[in-house]
Design a protein around this motif. Structure first.
Motif, PDB file in Angstrom:
ATOM      1  N   PHE A  70       0.814  -1.211   0.000  1.00  0.00           N
ATOM      2  CA  PHE A  70       0.000   0.000   0.000  1.00  0.00           C
ATOM      3  C   PHE A  70       0.848   1.262   0.000  1.00  0.00           C
ATOM      4  N   SER A  84       1.322   1.705  -3.556  1.00  0.00           N
ATOM      5  CA  SER A  84       0.054   2.177  -4.138  1.00  0.00           C
ATOM      6  C   SER A  84      -0.117   3.674  -3.921  1.00  0.00           C
ATOM      7  N   LEU A 102      -0.343   6.368  -7.076  1.00  0.00           N
ATOM      8  CA  LEU A 102      -1.632   7.012  -7.326  1.00  0.00           C
ATOM      9  C   LEU A 102      -1.474   8.510  -7.556  1.00  0.00           C
ATOM     10  N   VAL A 146      -5.925  -4.540  -5.147  1.00  0.00           N
ATOM     11  CA  VAL A 146      -5.300  -3.421  -5.850  1.00  0.00           C
ATOM     12  C   VAL A 146      -4.299  -3.922  -6.881  1.00  0.00           C
ATOM     13  N   ALA A 155      -4.279  -3.293 -10.934  1.00  0.00           N
ATOM     14  CA  ALA A 155      -3.146  -2.703 -11.638  1.00  0.00           C
ATOM     15  C   ALA A 155      -2.682  -3.599 -12.778  1.00  0.00           C
ATOM     16  N   GLN A 183      -6.899   2.056 -10.390  1.00  0.00           N
ATOM     17  CA  GLN A 183      -6.342   1.714  -9.092  1.00  0.00           C
ATOM     18  C   GLN A 183      -6.938   2.569  -7.977  1.00  0.00           C
ATOM     19  N   LEU A 192      -8.536   0.902  -4.726  1.00  0.00           N
ATOM     20  CA  LEU A 192      -8.103   1.232  -3.372  1.00  0.00           C
ATOM     21  C   LEU A 192      -9.267   1.731  -2.528  1.00  0.00           C
ATOM     22  N   THR A 236      -0.620   4.100   2.750  1.00  0.00           N
ATOM     23  CA  THR A 236      -1.148   4.805   1.585  1.00  0.00           C
ATOM     24  C   THR A 236      -1.004   6.320   1.745  1.00  0.00           C
ATOM     25  N   SER A 261       5.949  -1.562  -9.277  1.00  0.00           N
ATOM     26  CA  SER A 261       4.794  -2.458  -9.395  1.00  0.00           C
ATOM     27  C   SER A 261       5.218  -3.916  -9.267  1.00  0.00           C
ATOM     28  N   SER A 318       5.972  -4.652  -5.679  1.00  0.00           N
ATOM     29  CA  SER A 318       4.726  -4.823  -4.933  1.00  0.00           C
ATOM     30  C   SER A 318       4.170  -6.231  -5.126  1.00  0.00           C
TER      31      SER A 318
END
Length: 332
Positions: free
Chosen positions: A113, A116, A120, A181, A185, A191, A195, A244, A269, A272
């Motif tokens: 997160f 993320s 974002l 999430v 993606a 996304q 989220l 986040t 990515s 993640s």
């Protein structure tokens, strides 16, 4: 007079030099004319090697693109294979805990997160206002529609019965914290919407899950499952909201962070996804011995039922437009 023969002798080589060079030049021209295929073959071989090298680069590029596009499937498969082949390392890593909190798994979720939040953009959240129907659909599907699948699952004679209880619980609980999430993606979806659905459904699930579990399991005799709302809220705060917000603030307040994220977005990515694969590896390592004790037919039945459940969710999403289907990928 005595010097004239010497002059003649000295002039003889000079007189014969030109004709000999002409003869050599003419012989070379004759040889080159008589063997024209030699330079052509050499030129052909050198030109044929270039497409071979180019084709190799093209093959490597296609392989790289395939790995990137299917990185989640490949990493999850590798994690599952490693857990089933040698579960001891995964068990050891999963056993590192503080106050009943599995440190590595919490760290994995935190990093998911955090990335993320870094990726974002503010424009993504503004775009949610134009997709409010997708948001409403996602909330209804996750909290109201998919839990109803549990009534069907409990009618299937799983052996042991805990397989049915676990799959029913999967239908009732909200969107998974990290995978939802990440799947969105990977599917090139929205996304920000994923989220938002993850956070809102998990917060609302604190209220809905206990009652839905009691209702569904009471009709099928699946057993009793306890849910601690306080622990769930704490887990949501520290594994979803906090990372986040940290990632989002870092992106908005630092130009260096923004440039770094823009440059290495793909690598972030993939990292993640690796954290999610690490969670799969730890979980399967702990359940490997119990899973192998079950009959093959029982395991096959739960795999088939899970696949059919996935197809039902996809079919439900396909009833809407293709654009909404991509954005609501995490619902399934």
């Amino acid at each position: 007079m005595a010097q004239q023969p010497d002059l003649l002798i000295m002039e003889l080589p000079t007189a014969h030099t030109a004709p000999s060079s002409n003869v050599m030049h003419s012989s070379n021209s004759i040889d080159s004319a008589s063997t024209p295929s030699i330079p052509q073959q050499h030129q052909h071989s050198s030109s044929s090697s270039k497409p071979t090298k180019a084709s190799r680069w093209i093959t490597l590029a296609k392989l790289k693109a395939f790995i990137v596009d299917n990185f989640m499937l490949l990493s999850f498969s590798l994690a599952a294979a490693a857990a089933m082949a040698w579960p001891l390392p995964g068990k050891v890593v999963a056993s590192w805990s503080v106050a009943d909190v599995r440190v590595i798994q919490v760290l994995n979720n935190f990093l998911v997160f955090l990335i993320s939040g870094l990726i974002l953009k503010s424009d993504d959240f503004r775009a949610l206002l134009r997709h409010w129907m997708a948001l409403v659909y996602g909330l209804v599907a996750i909290l109201a529609v998919t839990p109803c699948f549990g009534f069907i699952i409990l009618r299937i004679p799983f052996q042991p019965a805990e397989f049915g209880t676990g799959l029913t619980l999967f239908c009732i609980v909200p969107t998974t914290l990290g995978v939802g999430v990440a799947l969105t993606a990977a599917a090139k979806g929205n996304q920000a919407l994923a989220l938002l659905l993850t956070v809102v459904t998990n917060l609302l699930g604190i209220v809905t899950v206990p009652y839905e579990l009691r209702l569904v399991l009471s009709t099928g005799g699946g057993g009793t499952v306890s849910v601690d709302p306080a622990n769930l809220v704490i887990k949501l705060v520290f594994t979803v909201l906090v990372p986040t917000v940290i990632g989002k603030l870092a992106r908005e307040l630092s130009r260096h962070v923004t440039n770094f994220v823009t440059k290495f977005k793909l690598q972030l990515s993939l990292f993640s996804t690796l954290n999610l694969a690490c969670i799969v590896w730890q979980t399967l390592s702990g359940a490997r011995d119990t899973l192998l004790q079950q009959a093959f037919a029982s395991v096959l039945l739960i795999v088939v039922a899970s696949s059919l459940l996935q197809c039902m969710a996809h079919g439900m999403n396909c009833t809407r437009s293709d654009s909404c289907f991509v954005e609501q990928k995490l619902v399934s």
